[in-house]
Enzyme design. Structure first.
Site, mmCIF file in Angstrom:
data_model
loop_
_atom_site.group_PDB
_atom_site.id
_atom_site.type_symbol
_atom_site.label_atom_id
_atom_site.label_comp_id
_atom_site.label_asym_id
_atom_site.label_seq_id
_atom_site.Cartn_x
_atom_site.Cartn_y
_atom_site.Cartn_z
ATOM 1 N N ARG A 1 0.827 -1.210 0.000
ATOM 2 C CA ARG A 1 0.000 0.000 0.000
ATOM 3 C C ARG A 1 0.866 1.268 0.000
ATOM 4 N NH1 ARG A 1 -5.231 -0.003 2.079
ATOM 5 N NH2 ARG A 1 -4.871 1.851 3.341
ATOM 6 N N ARG B 1 9.745 6.713 -2.531
ATOM 7 C CA ARG B 1 10.005 7.716 -3.575
ATOM 8 C C ARG B 1 11.416 8.288 -3.460
ATOM 9 N NH1 ARG B 1 4.821 10.524 -1.980
ATOM 10 N NH2 ARG B 1 3.195 9.302 -3.007
ATOM 11 N N ARG C 1 -8.396 -6.537 14.248
ATOM 12 C CA ARG C 1 -7.821 -5.573 15.171
ATOM 13 C C ARG C 1 -8.881 -4.535 15.475
ATOM 14 N NH1 ARG C 1 -3.704 -7.037 17.877
ATOM 15 N NH2 ARG C 1 -2.655 -5.009 17.942
ATOM 16 N N ARG D 1 -0.548 6.345 16.480
ATOM 17 C CA ARG D 1 -0.471 7.676 15.877
ATOM 18 C C ARG D 1 -1.288 8.673 16.681
ATOM 19 N NH1 ARG D 1 -3.685 6.266 10.181
ATOM 20 N NH2 ARG D 1 -5.470 5.303 11.159
ATOM 21 N N GLU E 1 -4.348 7.206 19.175
ATOM 22 C CA GLU E 1 -4.939 5.969 18.643
ATOM 23 C C GLU E 1 -4.083 4.770 19.056
ATOM 24 O OE1 GLU E 1 -5.992 6.402 14.480
ATOM 25 O OE2 GLU E 1 -5.671 4.261 14.140
ATOM 26 N N TYR F 1 -9.440 -5.585 3.329
ATOM 27 C CA TYR F 1 -8.908 -4.278 3.693
ATOM 28 C C TYR F 1 -9.248 -3.321 2.538
ATOM 29 C CZ TYR F 1 -4.906 -1.566 5.699
ATOM 30 O OH TYR F 1 -4.077 -0.649 6.295
ATOM 31 N N ASP G 1 -10.310 0.333 0.859
ATOM 32 C CA ASP G 1 -10.440 1.786 1.000
ATOM 33 C C ASP G 1 -11.841 2.191 0.551
ATOM 34 O OD1 ASP G 1 -8.010 2.479 2.120
ATOM 35 O OD2 ASP G 1 -6.984 2.554 0.199
HETATM 36 P P1 FAD Z 1 -18.237 0.006 7.553
HETATM 37 O O1 FAD Z 1 -17.886 1.447 7.452
HETATM 38 O O2 FAD Z 1 -17.547 -0.803 8.607
HETATM 39 O O3 FAD Z 1 -19.817 -0.096 7.744
HETATM 40 C C1 FAD Z 1 -20.470 -1.274 8.164
HETATM 41 C C2 FAD Z 1 -21.707 -0.861 8.953
HETATM 42 O O4 FAD Z 1 -22.475 -2.034 9.241
HETATM 43 C C3 FAD Z 1 -21.375 -0.212 10.292
HETATM 44 O O5 FAD Z 1 -22.029 1.043 10.389
HETATM 45 C C4 FAD Z 1 -21.912 -1.192 11.330
HETATM 46 O O6 FAD Z 1 -22.473 -0.554 12.461
HETATM 47 C C5 FAD Z 1 -22.985 -1.924 10.547
HETATM 48 N N1 FAD Z 1 -23.243 -3.290 11.024
HETATM 49 C C6 FAD Z 1 -22.344 -4.300 11.108
HETATM 50 N N2 FAD Z 1 -22.950 -5.422 11.526
HETATM 51 C C7 FAD Z 1 -24.265 -5.116 11.730
HETATM 52 C C8 FAD Z 1 -25.380 -5.859 12.154
HETATM 53 N N3 FAD Z 1 -25.299 -7.173 12.446
HETATM 54 N N4 FAD Z 1 -26.578 -5.230 12.253
HETATM 55 C C9 FAD Z 1 -26.693 -3.901 11.934
HETATM 56 N N5 FAD Z 1 -25.645 -3.153 11.518
HETATM 57 C C10 FAD Z 1 -24.442 -3.757 11.407
HETATM 58 N N6 FAD Z 1 -10.363 4.377 3.540
HETATM 59 C C11 FAD Z 1 -9.958 5.375 2.705
HETATM 60 O O7 FAD Z 1 -10.324 5.369 1.519
HETATM 61 N N7 FAD Z 1 -9.141 6.397 3.161
HETATM 62 C C12 FAD Z 1 -8.707 6.456 4.448
HETATM 63 O O8 FAD Z 1 -7.984 7.386 4.822
HETATM 64 C C13 FAD Z 1 -9.137 5.419 5.342
HETATM 65 N N8 FAD Z 1 -8.713 5.434 6.633
HETATM 66 C C14 FAD Z 1 -9.152 4.442 7.480
HETATM 67 C C15 FAD Z 1 -8.736 4.498 8.811
HETATM 68 C C16 FAD Z 1 -9.155 3.517 9.693
HETATM 69 C C17 FAD Z 1 -8.725 3.597 11.128
HETATM 70 C C18 FAD Z 1 -9.984 2.448 9.240
HETATM 71 C C19 FAD Z 1 -10.421 1.360 10.180
HETATM 72 C C20 FAD Z 1 -10.388 2.388 7.914
HETATM 73 C C21 FAD Z 1 -9.987 3.386 7.016
HETATM 74 N N9 FAD Z 1 -10.412 3.394 5.700
HETATM 75 C C22 FAD Z 1 -9.983 4.383 4.842
HETATM 76 C C23 FAD Z 1 -11.341 2.339 5.183
HETATM 77 C C24 FAD Z 1 -12.824 2.764 5.309
HETATM 78 O O9 FAD Z 1 -13.159 2.926 6.676
HETATM 79 C C25 FAD Z 1 -13.680 1.658 4.652
HETATM 80 O O10 FAD Z 1 -13.380 1.611 3.267
HETATM 81 C C26 FAD Z 1 -15.170 1.885 4.793
HETATM 82 O O11 FAD Z 1 -15.547 2.068 6.127
HETATM 83 C C27 FAD Z 1 -15.913 0.675 4.206
HETATM 84 O O12 FAD Z 1 -17.302 0.843 4.341
HETATM 85 P P2 FAD Z 1 -18.242 -0.390 4.660
HETATM 86 O O13 FAD Z 1 -19.624 0.113 4.483
HETATM 87 O O14 FAD Z 1 -17.839 -1.581 3.858
HETATM 88 O O15 FAD Z 1 -17.955 -0.765 6.190
HETATM 89 N N1 UDP Z 2 3.230 1.226 8.251
HETATM 90 C C1 UDP Z 2 4.363 1.266 9.035
HETATM 91 N N2 UDP Z 2 4.812 2.476 9.485
HETATM 92 C C2 UDP Z 2 4.195 3.637 9.201
HETATM 93 C C3 UDP Z 2 3.035 3.600 8.395
HETATM 94 C C4 UDP Z 2 2.576 2.372 7.943
HETATM 95 O O1 UDP Z 2 4.937 0.227 9.352
HETATM 96 O O2 UDP Z 2 4.646 4.697 9.661
HETATM 97 C C5 UDP Z 2 2.756 -0.099 7.790
HETATM 98 C C6 UDP Z 2 1.703 -0.673 8.748
HETATM 99 O O3 UDP Z 2 1.864 -2.075 8.811
HETATM 100 C C7 UDP Z 2 0.403 -0.310 8.071
HETATM 101 C C8 UDP Z 2 0.770 -0.448 6.600
HETATM 102 O O4 UDP Z 2 2.137 -0.002 6.521
HETATM 103 O O5 UDP Z 2 -0.655 -1.177 8.441
HETATM 104 C C9 UDP Z 2 -0.101 0.349 5.648
HETATM 105 O O6 UDP Z 2 -0.034 1.718 6.010
HETATM 106 P P1 UDP Z 2 -1.249 2.706 5.805
HETATM 107 O O7 UDP Z 2 -0.820 4.062 6.186
HETATM 108 O O8 UDP Z 2 -1.798 2.463 4.447
HETATM 109 O O9 UDP Z 2 -2.237 2.128 6.912
HETATM 110 P P2 UDP Z 2 -3.782 2.416 7.259
HETATM 111 O O10 UDP Z 2 -3.757 3.091 8.586
HETATM 112 O O11 UDP Z 2 -4.377 3.242 6.159
HETATM 113 O O12 UDP Z 2 -4.340 1.057 7.347
#
Ligand code: FAD
Ligand code: UDP
Length: 387
Positions: free
Chosen positions: A175, A179, A252, A282, A305, A353, A355
């Site tokens: 991911r 550079r 996790r 972070r 976090e 995983y 986005d």
């Molecule tokens: P979710 O957002 O998890 O939605 C699922 C929903 O289903 C939830 O609201 C939950 O309450 C509901 N649900 C689950 N089970 C039940 C049940 N049995 N009954 C009723 N409701 C239920 N993506 C990016 O593109 N850019 C980013 O910078 C980025 N940063 C992230 C940082 C973190 C910390 C995390 C964890 C993810 C990040 N993502 C990012 C990924 C992004 O969060 C996901 O792509 C997105 O949430 C996917 O949407 P989803 O609808 O599949 O799942």
């Molecule tokens: N990662 C790392 N050090 C950093 C940033 C990322 O080792 O400073 C690793 C870590 O395992 C992470 C993965 O690279 O899960 C992908 O990073 P990204 O920033 O895409 O993680 P996200 O928080 O979006 O899942």
């Protein structure tokens, strides 16, 4: 002419909302339920009542994509503001630039190498191998060598995933770019931004359609679907749907500690803490996600976090996908394939995983498949395969 059908969508994150919207626009009805008291799933944002700052409550979310259709779709539901994501890394008492770029390499080496010199410097350190790298550690050692790996990846990854990087798939590291220029944009996609009014408003707009009915605070286990429901789309955790009868898939979870501080607190949106002995992965300072709202701010909202294994009552954030999980996942996939009337989608339903942009693209595909099946009056017994 398609038969108009009613679908039940479990989960009002991006996946569920986009499927419901696309189905409604094709003439069908969607009942959407979510057990939380808000829509947008883990992308949920809300203004802090004390400071008015938009907070990314489940971790920092930046929209980045090369998918023009997805970007256009978002533009129909929110005003996407330009945003360029920069991340800093704290290692010991020093701060470095991320993702690993020419500045990072020069900072670590204490030198002023040109791009060509830095490329040769990293190539000389990288560990060669004949077979394709299997683990995160192999991949990192091939890509950057032991010194950069130890500084930025080893400790952070161990904290983030709870296992040593030799047990994680190489795909996680793929991911991140490497550079040999001073470009420190965390992403390389053509389109990048953050919705002006946050993600929750954007998802609420997606769900705002006369043929969509939304029930929050409603879990699927406690919901009796009306008789007209022709098909269910489930976007919750795959193992939960089956009552964990084949055991629990590994996830996790994250703990977020939010507090109000004087602005600026750390002077940037995200600072990664790469040392294994520092508890947080972070620290996020949310005001930097809305540069258009920064003028005159004297206070800031800051989030530490922490990552840990998800227990039964925790929100599952990241699928771990270790070897045991893969075997168990295969068994759940087999079970899902024999389950009629349900499509499993999204980050949790596919145990992947994803986005946001990929989740939306897949949601388009699921909706189009369901609509086609209804048009042919066929049973849409599809299961979207986990990746
Ligand atoms: P979710 O957002 O998890 O939605 C699922 C929903 O289903 C939830 O609201 C939950 O309450 C509901 N649900 C689950 N089970 C039940 C049940 N049995 N009954 C009723 N409701 C239920 N993506 C990016 O593109 N850019 C980013 O910078 C980025 N940063 C992230 C940082 C973190 C910390 C995390 C964890 C993810 C990040 N993502 C990012 C990924 C992004 O969060 C996901 O792509 C997105 O949430 C996917 O949407 P989803 O609808 O599949 O799942
Ligand atoms: N990662 C790392 N050090 C950093 C940033 C990322 O080792 O400073 C690793 C870590 O395992 C992470 C993965 O690279 O899960 C992908 O990073 P990204 O920033 O895409 O993680 P996200 O928080 O979006 O899942």
């Amino acid at each position: 002419m398609a038969q108009q059908r009613t679908i039940l969508v479990i989960g009002a994150g991006f996946t569920g909302a986009v499927i419901a919207r696309r189905m409604a626009e094709s003439g069908h009805r969607a009942i959407v339920i979510d057990e939380r008291d808000h829509v947008a799933g883990n992308c949920h944002t809300a203004r802090d009542p004390e400071t008015g700052i938009m907070v990314h409550l489940y971790g920092p979310h930046i929209f980045h994509t090369d998918d023009d259709d997805v970007w256009q779709f978002m533009a129909q539901h929110c005003e996407m503001m330009p945003y360029r994501h920069q991340v800093k890394a704290r290692v010991g008492e020093r701060v470095y630039s991320l993702p690993v770029n020419l500045h990072t390499i020069n900072q670590l080496a204490g030198r002023a190498m040109s791009p060509a010199e830095a490329r040769a410097f990293v190539a000389a350190q990288s560990i060669k191998g004949d077979n394709p790298p299997e683990s995160f550690e192999d991949q990192a050692l091939r890509m950057v060598g032991p010194r950069i790996y130890a500084a930025f990846f080893k400790g952070y990854t161990q904290k983030q995933w709870g296992v040593t990087p030799d047990r994680l798939p190489a795909a996680i590291l793929k991911r991140l770019p490497l550079r040999f220029t001073y470009d420190d944009n965390y992403f390389f996609h053509r389109h990048q931004g953050i919705p002006r009014d946050g993600y929750t408003a954007a998802v609420a707009s997606i769900l705002d359609h006369p043929r969509i009915t939304l029930h929050t605070r409603t879990s699927h286990e406690g919901f009796s679907p009306p008789a007209e429901v022709a098909h269910t789309v489930y976007t919750g955790p795959l193992d939960r749907y089956f009552g964990h009868r084949l055991g629990r898939l590994g996830y996790r979870t994250l703990r977020f500690a939010h507090h109000v501080a004087e602005a600026p607190f750390q002077g940037t949106a995200v600072m990664n803490y790469c040392d294994a002995d520092v508890p947080q992965t972070r620290i996020t300072e949310h005001v930097y996600f809305a540069p258009w709202e920064m003028a005159g701010r004297t206070r800031s909202v800051v989030t530490h976090e922490y990552s840990c294994a998800a227990g039964p009552g925790d929100i599952p954030y990241y699928p771990v996908r270790l070897i045991d999980d893969k075997a168990r996942l295969g068994a759940y996939v087999d079970l899902a394939r024999t389950t009629t009337g349900v499509t499993f989608a999204g980050r949790l339903g596919n145990y992947a995983y994803l986005d946001m942009d990929v989740a939306i693209r897949r949601a388009f595909e699921v909706a189009s498949h369901l609509h086609d099946a209804f048009t042919r009056a066929a049973r849409p017994e599809i299961f979207v395969h986990p990746v």
